[in-house]
Design a protein around this motif. Structure first.
Motif, short mmCIF file in Angstrom:
data_model
loop_
_atom_site.label_atom_id
_atom_site.label_comp_id
_atom_site.label_asym_id
_atom_site.label_seq_id
_atom_site.Cartn_x
_atom_site.Cartn_y
_atom_site.Cartn_z
N LYS A 1 0.84 -1.21 0.00
CA LYS A 1 0.00 0.00 0.00
C LYS A 1 0.87 1.25 0.00
N TYR A 2 1.99 1.19 0.72
CA TYR A 2 2.87 2.35 0.83
C TYR A 2 3.91 2.34 -0.28
N ILE A 3 4.01 3.47 -0.97
CA ILE A 3 4.94 3.53 -2.11
C ILE A 3 6.08 4.53 -1.89
N TYR A 4 5.96 5.38 -0.87
CA TYR A 4 7.04 6.32 -0.55
C TYR A 4 7.24 6.34 0.96
N VAL A 5 8.49 6.58 1.35
CA VAL A 5 8.78 6.82 2.76
C VAL A 5 9.79 7.97 2.82
N PHE A 6 9.47 8.97 3.62
CA PHE A 6 10.35 10.13 3.77
C PHE A 6 10.88 10.16 5.20
N LYS A 7 12.18 10.45 5.32
CA LYS A 7 12.84 10.42 6.63
C LYS A 7 13.15 11.84 7.10
N GLU A 8 13.16 11.99 8.43
CA GLU A 8 13.47 13.27 9.06
C GLU A 8 12.63 14.40 8.44
N VAL A 9 11.32 14.20 8.50
CA VAL A 9 10.39 15.15 7.89
C VAL A 9 10.10 16.29 8.85
N LYS A 10 10.36 17.53 8.41
CA LYS A 10 10.10 18.70 9.24
C LYS A 10 8.63 19.06 9.17
N ILE A 11 7.97 19.18 10.33
CA ILE A 11 6.56 19.56 10.36
C ILE A 11 6.37 20.72 11.34
N LYS A 12 5.24 21.40 11.21
CA LYS A 12 4.87 22.45 12.13
C LYS A 12 4.00 21.85 13.23
#
Length: 419
Positions: free
Chosen positions: A245-256
Motif C-alpha cells: 500500500k505504501y509507495i514512498y517513505v520520507f525520513k526526518e520530515v520537518k513539520i509544524k
C-alpha cells in the motif's frame, strides 16, 4: 431450415422452408430485391445462386418439401478461409471463416435473433478471422464462449421484470422480488474467468515471504549487532515489501507542531505515503526484551511499560500535529518533495494513522498477552501496535497458505491489516 454448404470453392447459405406452399425469402427477394433473415443476414437478388445444385446438398429429411429451397452466395475460399461477402453480416470489416469449421447458425445469430457480428462491429472494425492458423484468429472454442455472453430472451424478460420491480417496490406492497430472481440466474450464467494470478506467482511469492521471514528471524537473533538507525532501515525494507500500500517513505520530515498558539518545528523520523497520497506515521523501535508490559500487577492488571506508553504518546501527538497542520501542511510537503513525486501526485493529510513496531511477545505470560491485547485495542483507532513476534506469526501464516495453494487476496489483507 438454414444450413451452410461448400461447393466449388464457394460457401453457400441454404434455406429450406417448412411451409410447403411458401418460401418467404424467395418472395421477399422478388418483391423488394433484398431480404433480412433473422435480423442478421442481409441478401440481395445478386446473391441468389440460379444454377443447378447437386442433390447431395439437400437435406434428406426435408427432400419431399416443395419448393426445395433457395441457395444464396455467402462467401468465397481464399487461402483456406471462406471470406464472407461484405454486407451480408456487416459492412464494417471482412469476416474470414476457416474451411475446416463446421458452421452453425449459432455462430451468427444469438437467442432472440441478435446478430453476433453486428455486436462485434460496435467494438472492433478490424478484419475478423475465425479458427485456423492466422495470427489474429479467434479459436473456435473461445468464440463459442463469446456467443454465450449474449442475453437470452429469458434473461431479457427477467431483467425487465427486475427493473420494474425496483421502481414499484417503493410504492406498492407485496411486489415480487424479481431482482433476486434475475441475480440468481445471472450468477449461474457463464462469467469471464481470467488466468489464476495466485498460481502464476505462487513460487515467486513463496520465495519472497520465506526470505523475509528468515531475514527477520535472523535479525531478532542478532539484534545487538545493529544500531538504532540501521535497525530501522532494515525493518522498513521489510514493511514496504509486505505492505505494498505504501509507495514512498520520507525520513526526518520537518513539520509544524502547534498547541495553544505555540508553533514549533518538529521532525518526524519516518512518514509513509500510500498509493493515494495519504500519509501515515510509523515508529520502529528495537525489540528490547522488556519493552511492552510490566511483570508486576497493578490492581490485578498488567500495565504498559514506559517505552510502550511513550511511543504511543509520541505517535498520537504527531497525528494531532498533522491534522492541525492540514492544508498548509499538504502544500508544504508537496513543495518539499515535488522532485521525488510523479506529476499529478499529491500528498494528502487525511486523518493519518500511526504504526508502532516494537517489542517481543515470546517472553509474556498468557495473562500479560491478554492485557496487552486490551492495550492494543484501546489505541486501535489511532495507532496499530505490532510486535516482532506478531510480524513473524503473520508471515508464517502467509507462507503456509501459499504452500497449501490457498493463497488468496484475503490472506494478503490479513497480513497487511496487522502492519
Amino acid at each position: 431450415m438454414i444450413n451452410f454448404l461448400e461447393r466449388d470453392n464457394r460457401l453457400l447459405f441454404f434455406y429450406q422452408p417448412e411451409d410447403k406452399e411458401y418460401n418467404w425469402i424467395s418472395e421477399r427477394l422478388k418483391a423488394d430485391g433484398n431480404v433480412h433473415v433473422k435480423r442478421t443476414f442481409f441478401f440481395t437478388e445478386e446473391d441468389v445462386i440460379k444454377e443447378d445444385i447437386d442433390e447431395e446438398f439437400v437435406d434428406d429429411s426435408l427432400s419431399d418439401i416443395e419448393p426445395e429451397g433457395i441457395y444464396l452466395w455467402f462467401g468465397d475460399l481464399e487461402n483456406d478461409y471462406y471470406k464472407v461477402k461484405r454486407g451480408i453480416l456487416t459492412s464494417a470489416f471482412d469476416i474470414y471463416l476457416h474451411k475446416d469449421i463446421e458452421l452453425k447458425l449459432g455462430y451468427f445469430v444469438a437467442d432472440a435473433n441478435a446478430s453476433i457480428f453486428n455486436a462485434i462491429s460496435k467494438i472492433s472494425k478490424l478484419d475478423f478471422y475465425l479458427g485456423g492458423p492466422h495470427q489474429t484468429a479467434v479459436p473456435i472454442e473461445d468464440f463459442e464462449k463469446l456467443t454465450r455472453y449474449f442475453p437470452t430472451s429469458y434473461e431479457r424478460k427477467r431483467y425487465v421484470e427486475a427493473r420494474i420491480a425496483t421502481v414499484l417496490r417503493n410504492y406498492l406492497d407485496n411486489v415480487k422480488d424479481a431482482e433476486q430472481v434475475y441475480e440468481r440466474y445471472m450468477n449461474k450464467k457463464l462469467s469471464k474467468e481470467g488466468s489464476n494470478l495466485s498460481k502464476i506467482f505462487k513460487d515467486t511469492e513463496l520465495y519472497k515471504y520465506q526470505t523475509i521471514y528468515r531475514k527477520l528471524e535472523s535479525m531478532l537473533m542478532e539484534e545487538t549487532q545493529y544500531n538504532e538507525r540501521q535497525w530501522q532501515q532494515e525493518i522498513l525494507q521489510i514493511i514496504l515489501l509486505i505492505y505494498p500500500k505504501y509507495i514512498y517513505v520520507f525520513k526526518e520530515v520537518k513539520i509544524k507542531a502547534g498547541i495553544a498558539g505555540d508553533v514549533r518545528e518538529r521532525f518526524l523520523d519516518l512518514l509513509l505515503v500510500d498509493c493515494n497520497g495519504n500519509v501515515d506515521i510509523i515508529e520502529i523501535k528495537r525489540p528490547f526484551e522488556k519493552a511492552i508490559m510490566t511483570n508486576d500487577h497493578y490492581r490485578n492488571n498488567f500495565i504498559p511499560l514506559r517505552e510502550l506508553s511513550g511511543a504511543v504518546m509520541q505517535v498520537e501527538k504527531y497525528v494531532y500535529y498533522l491534522n492541525r497542520w492540514s492544508e498548509a501542511g499538504e502544500e508544504y510537503l508537496n513543495n518539499t518533495y515535488k522532485n521525488e513525486l510523479p506529476n499529478g501526485f499529491d500528498i494528502k493529510i487525511t486523518n493519518p494513522g500511526g504504526i508502532i513496531i516494537m517489542g517481543r511477545e515470546n517472553n509474556l505470560t498468557s495473562e500479560q498477552k491478554r492485557d496487552f491485547e486490551v492495550v492494543k485495542r484501546k489505541y486501535k483507532n489511532v495507532v496499530d501496535i505490532i510486535t516482532y513476534d506478531n510480524l513473524l506469526e503473520r508471515l508464517k501464516f502467509t507462507i503456509d497458505q501459499i504452500k497449501k495453494g490457498e493463497y488468496k487476496i484475503n490472506c494478503v489483507n490479513r497480513l497487511s491489516n496487522c502492519i
